[in-house]
Design a protein around this motif. Structure first.
Motif, PDB file in Angstrom:
ATOM      1  N   ALA A  24      33.485  41.584  48.876  1.00  0.00           N
ATOM      2  CA  ALA A  24      33.706  41.479  50.258  1.00  0.00           C
ATOM      3  C   ALA A  24      33.743  39.969  50.571  1.00  0.00           C
ATOM      4  O   ALA A  24      33.964  39.738  51.908  1.00  0.00           O
ATOM      5  CB  ALA A  24      32.500  42.211  51.092  1.00  0.00           C
ATOM      6  N   GLY A  25      33.346  39.054  49.681  1.00  0.00           N
ATOM      7  CA  GLY A  25      33.697  37.677  50.118  1.00  0.00           C
ATOM      8  C   GLY A  25      32.268  36.781  50.116  1.00  0.00           C
ATOM      9  O   GLY A  25      32.422  35.667  50.313  1.00  0.00           O
ATOM     10  N   LEU A  26      31.139  37.570  49.892  1.00  0.00           N
ATOM     11  CA  LEU A  26      29.937  36.804  49.717  1.00  0.00           C
ATOM     12  C   LEU A  26      29.749  36.107  48.472  1.00  0.00           C
ATOM     13  O   LEU A  26      30.182  36.593  47.188  1.00  0.00           O
ATOM     14  CB  LEU A  26      28.656  37.682  49.883  1.00  0.00           C
ATOM     15  CG  LEU A  26      28.439  38.469  51.332  1.00  0.00           C
ATOM     16  CD1 LEU A  26      27.271  39.364  51.230  1.00  0.00           C
ATOM     17  CD2 LEU A  26      28.337  37.187  52.221  1.00  0.00           C
ATOM     18  N   PRO A  27      29.285  34.714  48.359  1.00  0.00           N
ATOM     19  CA  PRO A  27      29.543  34.173  47.216  1.00  0.00           C
ATOM     20  C   PRO A  27      28.378  34.299  46.325  1.00  0.00           C
ATOM     21  O   PRO A  27      27.499  33.362  45.852  1.00  0.00           O
ATOM     22  CB  PRO A  27      29.312  32.630  47.679  1.00  0.00           C
ATOM     23  CG  PRO A  27      28.703  32.814  49.023  1.00  0.00           C
ATOM     24  CD  PRO A  27      28.892  34.065  49.384  1.00  0.00           C
ATOM     25  N   VAL A  28      28.431  35.293  45.427  1.00  0.00           N
ATOM     26  CA  VAL A  28      27.469  35.967  44.560  1.00  0.00           C
ATOM     27  C   VAL A  28      27.854  35.972  43.152  1.00  0.00           C
ATOM     28  O   VAL A  28      27.168  36.346  42.264  1.00  0.00           O
ATOM     29  CB  VAL A  28      26.800  37.250  45.161  1.00  0.00           C
ATOM     30  CG1 VAL A  28      25.981  37.002  46.489  1.00  0.00           C
ATOM     31  CG2 VAL A  28      27.931  38.196  45.183  1.00  0.00           C
ATOM     32  N   PHE A  29      29.228  35.793  42.863  1.00  0.00           N
ATOM     33  CA  PHE A  29      29.619  35.572  41.644  1.00  0.00           C
ATOM     34  C   PHE A  29      29.298  34.392  40.872  1.00  0.00           C
ATOM     35  O   PHE A  29      28.945  33.166  41.518  1.00  0.00           O
ATOM     36  CB  PHE A  29      31.197  36.038  41.307  1.00  0.00           C
ATOM     37  CG  PHE A  29      31.243  37.583  41.790  1.00  0.00           C
ATOM     38  CD1 PHE A  29      30.266  38.544  41.943  1.00  0.00           C
ATOM     39  CD2 PHE A  29      32.544  37.865  42.510  1.00  0.00           C
ATOM     40  CE1 PHE A  29      30.516  39.924  42.323  1.00  0.00           C
ATOM     41  CE2 PHE A  29      32.785  39.179  42.715  1.00  0.00           C
ATOM     42  CZ  PHE A  29      31.711  40.044  42.789  1.00  0.00           C
ATOM     43  N   ALA A  30      29.598  34.127  39.447  1.00  0.00           N
ATOM     44  CA  ALA A  30      29.383  33.070  38.696  1.00  0.00           C
ATOM     45  C   ALA A  30      29.831  31.637  39.482  1.00  0.00           C
ATOM     46  O   ALA A  30      31.129  31.758  40.099  1.00  0.00           O
ATOM     47  CB  ALA A  30      30.013  33.213  37.501  1.00  0.00           C
ATOM     48  N   GLY A  31      28.891  30.850  39.608  1.00  0.00           N
ATOM     49  CA  GLY A  31      29.272  29.625  40.279  1.00  0.00           C
ATOM     50  C   GLY A  31      29.436  29.657  42.013  1.00  0.00           C
ATOM     51  O   GLY A  31      30.067  28.650  42.063  1.00  0.00           O
ATOM     52  N   GLY A  32      29.008  30.883  42.559  1.00  0.00           N
ATOM     53  CA  GLY A  32      29.220  30.741  43.946  1.00  0.00           C
ATOM     54  C   GLY A  32      30.760  31.388  44.285  1.00  0.00           C
ATOM     55  O   GLY A  32      31.010  31.223  45.404  1.00  0.00           O
ATOM     56  N   THR A  33      31.181  31.892  43.459  1.00  0.00           N
ATOM     57  CA  THR A  33      32.527  32.513  43.801  1.00  0.00           C
ATOM     58  C   THR A  33      32.443  33.854  44.439  1.00  0.00           C
ATOM     59  O   THR A  33      31.514  34.372  44.300  1.00  0.00           O
ATOM     60  CB  THR A  33      33.490  32.300  42.724  1.00  0.00           C
ATOM     61  OG1 THR A  33      33.038  33.290  41.617  1.00  0.00           O
ATOM     62  CG2 THR A  33      33.935  31.036  41.973  1.00  0.00           C
ATOM     63  N   SER A  34      33.612  34.425  44.933  1.00  0.00           N
ATOM     64  CA  SER A  34      33.647  35.920  45.417  1.00  0.00           C
ATOM     65  C   SER A  34      35.037  36.180  45.594  1.00  0.00           C
ATOM     66  O   SER A  34      36.075  35.516  45.380  1.00  0.00           O
ATOM     67  CB  SER A  34      32.994  35.941  46.764  1.00  0.00           C
ATOM     68  OG  SER A  34      33.664  35.024  47.641  1.00  0.00           O
ATOM     69  N   GLY A  35      35.071  37.546  46.179  1.00  0.00           N
ATOM     70  CA  GLY A  35      36.326  38.046  46.263  1.00  0.00           C
ATOM     71  C   GLY A  35      36.717  39.292  45.223  1.00  0.00           C
ATOM     72  O   GLY A  35      36.392  39.178  44.091  1.00  0.00           O
ATOM     73  N   ILE A  36      37.658  40.096  45.923  1.00  0.00           N
ATOM     74  CA  ILE A  36      38.188  41.038  45.061  1.00  0.00           C
ATOM     75  C   ILE A  36      39.022  40.725  43.885  1.00  0.00           C
ATOM     76  O   ILE A  36      38.965  41.242  42.932  1.00  0.00           O
ATOM     77  CB  ILE A  36      39.021  42.420  45.746  1.00  0.00           C
ATOM     78  CG1 ILE A  36      39.190  43.356  45.099  1.00  0.00           C
ATOM     79  CG2 ILE A  36      40.252  41.677  46.697  1.00  0.00           C
ATOM     80  CD1 ILE A  36      38.093  44.459  44.717  1.00  0.00           C
ATOM     81  N   GLY A  37      39.650  39.463  44.261  1.00  0.00           N
ATOM     82  CA  GLY A  37      40.469  38.654  43.090  1.00  0.00           C
ATOM     83  C   GLY A  37      39.743  38.486  41.790  1.00  0.00           C
ATOM     84  O   GLY A  37      40.512  38.600  40.542  1.00  0.00           O
ATOM     85  N   LYS A  38      38.463  38.462  41.931  1.00  0.00           N
ATOM     86  CA  LYS A  38      37.728  38.199  40.563  1.00  0.00           C
ATOM     87  C   LYS A  38      37.902  39.127  39.592  1.00  0.00           C
ATOM     88  O   LYS A  38      37.620  38.847  38.608  1.00  0.00           O
ATOM     89  CB  LYS A  38      36.181  37.771  40.955  1.00  0.00           C
ATOM     90  CG  LYS A  38      36.103  36.755  41.734  1.00  0.00           C
ATOM     91  CD  LYS A  38      36.379  35.514  41.087  1.00  0.00           C
ATOM     92  CE  LYS A  38      35.245  35.044  39.905  1.00  0.00           C
ATOM     93  NZ  LYS A  38      35.514  33.894  39.518  1.00  0.00           N
ATOM     94  N   VAL A  39      38.062  40.452  40.094  1.00  0.00           N
ATOM     95  CA  VAL A  39      38.091  41.797  39.216  1.00  0.00           C
ATOM     96  C   VAL A  39      39.446  41.345  38.358  1.00  0.00           C
ATOM     97  O   VAL A  39      39.572  42.061  37.170  1.00  0.00           O
ATOM     98  CB  VAL A  39      38.180  42.869  39.870  1.00  0.00           C
ATOM     99  CG1 VAL A  39      38.763  43.937  39.256  1.00  0.00           C
ATOM    100  CG2 VAL A  39      36.980  43.377  40.962  1.00  0.00           C
ATOM    101  N   PHE A  40      40.512  40.802  38.970  1.00  0.00           N
ATOM    102  CA  PHE A  40      41.787  40.705  38.341  1.00  0.00           C
ATOM    103  C   PHE A  40      41.660  39.457  37.369  1.00  0.00           C
ATOM    104  O   PHE A  40      42.759  39.153  36.588  1.00  0.00           O
ATOM    105  CB  PHE A  40      42.685  40.567  38.988  1.00  0.00           C
ATOM    106  CG  PHE A  40      42.945  41.920  39.927  1.00  0.00           C
ATOM    107  CD1 PHE A  40      43.322  42.998  39.408  1.00  0.00           C
ATOM    108  CD2 PHE A  40      42.546  41.896  41.353  1.00  0.00           C
ATOM    109  CE1 PHE A  40      43.308  44.208  40.136  1.00  0.00           C
ATOM    110  CE2 PHE A  40      42.570  43.151  42.096  1.00  0.00           C
ATOM    111  CZ  PHE A  40      42.771  44.254  41.346  1.00  0.00           C
ATOM    112  N   GLY A  41      40.477  38.503  37.339  1.00  0.00           N
ATOM    113  CA  GLY A  41      40.525  37.663  36.377  1.00  0.00           C
ATOM    114  C   GLY A  41      39.818  37.809  35.213  1.00  0.00           C
ATOM    115  O   GLY A  41      39.547  38.865  34.887  1.00  0.00           O
TER     116      GLY A  41
END
Length: 174
Positions: A65-82
């Motif tokens: 949803a956009g909260l910066p909780v992924f590695a290094g403070g990243t976020s977004g549905i696009g992370k699934v495709f990375g």
């Protein structure tokens, strides 16, 4: 219906710990070294299966949803495709499987270690093929970039998660 608030509080705590574990990210290529996977294992070792999977699902939804909780403070549905998408998606079945294997009955050290090892194996079983597909590299390169350098740290995280879980469990009642 008498619903205890304790599982909700414990789940919220694990969502926060997984999020904080992601902030501690050491870039070593397309996949960073993080502590979030240790907290996913710890959630599985302490919480019942549905709660362990539920807190990971909420964590993933927060990141998508956009909260910066992924590695290094990243976020977004696009992370699934990375490159790390497979690892992120693996957290849900890893937490659930760890909790199922660990069980709610008498906890043995061997069972806890087996549960944590199985959970970590799920992370690599999802993450490495996803990395191979996204980067369009050979299996050797995918393993070299997404698993081999992380195995010593994974062993330490498994040991830490088991030790912490065994210390915390007597203090936590559902």
């Amino acid at each position: 219906m008498d619903v205890s608030i304790k599982p909700i509080i414990y789940s919220a705590l694990f969502i926060a710990l997984i999020s904080i574990g992601a902030m501690i990210a050491v870039p070593v290529g397309p996949v960073p070294i993080v502590l979030q996977n240790m907290f996913v294992l710890l959630a599985g070792l302490i919480l019942p299966p549905a709660w362990a999977a539920g807190c990971v699902a909420v964590y993933l939804l927060m990141g998508f949803a956009g909260l910066p909780v992924f590695a290094g403070g990243t976020s977004g549905i696009g992370k699934v495709f990375g490159p790390t998408g497979g690892y992120l998606l693996s957290y849900l079945p890893a937490a659930f499987l760890t909790a199922v294997i660990s069980g709610r009955a008498a906890k043995s050290l061997v069972r806890d270690c087996g549960a944590a090892i199985a959970g970590m194996a799920v992370m690599y079983m999802f993450g490495v093929p996803w990395l191979k597909w996204v980067l369009a590299v050979s299996w050797g390169k995918a393993l070299a970039a997404g698993m081999y350098p992380f195995v010593p740290g994974a062993v330490l995280k498994i040991i830490a998660a088991v030790i912490i879980a065994r210390k915390l469990r007597p203090l936590i009642r559902f």
